[in-house]
Design an enzyme around this catalytic site. Structure first.
Site, short mmCIF file in Angstrom:
data_model
loop_
_atom_site.label_atom_id
_atom_site.label_comp_id
_atom_site.label_asym_id
_atom_site.label_seq_id
_atom_site.Cartn_x
_atom_site.Cartn_y
_atom_site.Cartn_z
N HIS A 1 -2.97 9.16 -1.83
CA HIS A 1 -2.03 8.99 -3.02
C HIS A 1 -1.83 10.14 -3.84
CE1 HIS A 1 0.37 6.97 -6.08
NE2 HIS A 1 -0.33 6.01 -6.01
N HIS B 1 2.89 9.61 -8.49
CA HIS B 1 3.01 9.08 -9.84
C HIS B 1 1.87 9.05 -10.90
CE1 HIS B 1 4.80 5.81 -7.05
NE2 HIS B 1 5.84 6.63 -7.56
N TYR C 1 -1.27 10.38 -11.02
CA TYR C 1 -2.53 9.92 -10.70
C TYR C 1 -3.25 11.26 -10.52
CZ TYR C 1 -1.25 5.23 -11.07
OH TYR C 1 -0.60 4.11 -11.63
C1 FMN Z 1 4.42 -4.32 -8.64
C2 FMN Z 1 4.45 -2.79 -8.10
C3 FMN Z 1 3.15 -2.04 -7.81
C4 FMN Z 1 3.26 -0.83 -7.30
N1 FMN Z 1 2.11 -0.09 -6.92
C5 FMN Z 1 2.08 1.14 -6.29
C6 FMN Z 1 1.07 1.65 -5.53
O1 FMN Z 1 -0.09 0.84 -5.47
N2 FMN Z 1 0.89 2.75 -4.88
C7 FMN Z 1 2.48 3.64 -5.01
O2 FMN Z 1 2.26 4.53 -4.54
N3 FMN Z 1 3.30 3.05 -5.61
C8 FMN Z 1 3.43 1.73 -6.03
N4 FMN Z 1 4.63 1.29 -6.61
C9 FMN Z 1 5.78 1.98 -6.37
C10 FMN Z 1 6.41 1.46 -5.21
O3 FMN Z 1 5.65 1.88 -3.85
C11 FMN Z 1 7.94 1.93 -5.12
O4 FMN Z 1 7.80 3.19 -4.75
C12 FMN Z 1 8.75 1.58 -6.17
O5 FMN Z 1 8.42 0.34 -6.22
C13 FMN Z 1 10.33 2.19 -5.85
O6 FMN Z 1 10.58 1.53 -4.74
P1 FMN Z 1 11.75 0.06 -4.63
O7 FMN Z 1 12.94 0.56 -5.50
O8 FMN Z 1 11.81 -0.17 -3.28
O9 FMN Z 1 10.93 -0.97 -5.31
C14 FMN Z 1 4.49 0.01 -7.04
C15 FMN Z 1 5.51 -0.42 -7.63
C16 FMN Z 1 5.61 -1.96 -7.96
C17 FMN Z 1 7.03 -2.69 -8.66
#
Ligand code: FMN
Length: 378
Positions: free
Chosen positions: A184, A187, A189
């Site tokens: 990871h 975002h 981190y």
């Molecule tokens: C509930 C939730 C939890 C997420 N947890 C993570 C995570 O653990 N690791 C990560 O890299 N991104 C995480 N994300 C980001 C998603 O992997 C993704 O990049 C983001 O939702 C945008 O894509 P989408 O438009 O298809 O939802 C999270 C997003 C949501 C909504």
């Protein structure tokens, strides 16, 4: 570019793809999604059903962000993979995904300063590249706010220990049965806290120049590659994102530097978040594109962030990505690849249940296509 519902050949997302030695039957990837249902950092039996619901034969799943050590956490009930108990708890979950023909990668994670002493051993300060504090942040459900306390800047001589935590976590993931790990690096981190010049204010060999700022993430990549092999290693990057106040003055240059450096290690994939996603999930109009990074990277390129069926099909058809990861749509549609194949209607996601600790509600109760159409939206 609506395709006839029955002709899978003409749906770019529903075409096979070979990733390293693994054969995928389609390009629709489960994005890593933190769900906060791993009580006391231990994966729970209800995750068996959750992940197996989202498994298709030949589909790629990326598990939620999973802590590499006892200093890696910043949210309630997120899973870890640094203890024997955690490794054992992952095994039935991984087995369930494999039993349905899925390929499963574990996203290994350290939050760095996105934490507070409530999540740290002995109530100590969170660690980071910096001692600059972080303002309270909104979660990606747009509801919860998270509070932070000032971090402690890692000493240069402490950094090998954190690299080692990632190495051991990768070893543990393989021990648990995962097909590989996704580091990871996105975002805001810990890895990004080193990469981005809006956060990293170090004066040692881990700060200053782009090369120095990327040193720690690349040391993590190298250690993990040496431990489990490059064909089992992916990484997630979000150079354009501004999540957790993690901003770079030249994100394109950062993204290109990283993919070129990653080419030297021959890792399996690079998973990059679209520039239109600034704050985890919030979508904005944006002229930037991942295409320069896609072109520069030698391995499999996964794009994520704000994709729907049509946009994903276009990205594959136009060769802007090899695979597309879906977050919120996959969370709410356990059979998303099938729905895309049939061009079927999708369930709406409920952001209020993203991070609650209920083992069923908003977790394993989203209906399949052939079930009662509760909440099905057109
Ligand atoms: C509930 C939730 C939890 C997420 N947890 C993570 C995570 O653990 N690791 C990560 O890299 N991104 C995480 N994300 C980001 C998603 O992997 C993704 O990049 C983001 O939702 C945008 O894509 P989408 O438009 O298809 O939802 C999270 C997003 C949501 C909504």
């Amino acid at each position: 570019m609506a395709a006839p519902a029955t002709s899978h050949q003409s749906i770019p997302l529903i075409t096979p793809y070979r990733i390293g030695k693994l054969d995928l039957s389609h390009r629709v990837v489960l994005a890593p999604l933190t769900r906060q249902r791993s009580y006391k950092n231990v994966p729970q039996p209800h995750a068996v059903l959750y992940y197996s619901q989202r498994t298709s034969n030949g589909g790629l799943l990326i598990a939620e962000a999973t802590g590499v050590s006892d200093t890696a956490q910043g949210y309630p009930d997120t899973p870890g993979i640094w203890t024997k108990e955690q490794v054992e708890a992952w095994k039935p979950i991984v087995d369930a995904v494999h039993a349905k023909g899925g390929i499963f990668f574990c996203q290994i994670w350290h939050v760095g300063r996105v934490s507070n002493p409530a999540y740290q051993p002995n109530g100590q300060a969170p660690i980071s590249s910096t001692d600059k504090p972080l303002k309270p942040q909104m979660r990606s459900n747009g509801i919860d706010t998270v509070q932070f306390t000032p971090p402690r800047r890692l000493r240069t001589d402490e950094i090998p220990q954190i690299v080692n935590n990632f190495r051991l976590a990768a070893r543990n993931a393989i021990e648990a049965g995962f097909d590989g790990v996704e580091i990871h690096g996105a975002h805001g981190y810990l890895l990004e806290q080193f990469m981005k010049d809006g956060v990293n204010d170090r004066t040692d060999e881990y700060g200053g120049s782009l090369e120095n700022r990327c040193r720690f993430p690349l040391e993590v990549v190298e250690a993990v590659v040496n431990e489990i092999g490059a064909d089992r290693v992916g990484i997630r990057l979000s150079p354009f994102a501004e999540y957790a106040d993690s901003i770079d003055s030249n994100p394109k240059q950062l993204g290109l530097y990283m993919v070129n450096a990653l080419n030297k290690y021959g890792i399996l994939y690079c998973h990059m978040v679209e520039p239109r996603i600034k704050n985890g999930v919030e979508q904005v109009e944006c002229p930037n594109s991942l295409v320069p990074m896609r072109k520069a990277f030698n391995g499999t390129f996964i794009a994520a962030g704000g994709y729907d069926r049509e946009d994903g099909n276009n990205a594959i058809a136009e060769n802007r990505a090899d695979l597309v990861a879906y977050g919120r749509l996959f969370l709410a549609n356990p059979d998303l690849p099938k729905r895309f194949a049939l061009n079927a209607p999708l369930n709406k996601y409920n952001r209020e249940t993203f991070y609650i600790s209920d083992p069923v509600l908003g977790y394993t109760d989203y209906p399949f296509l052939d079930e009662e159409p509760n909440g099905v939206a057109s």
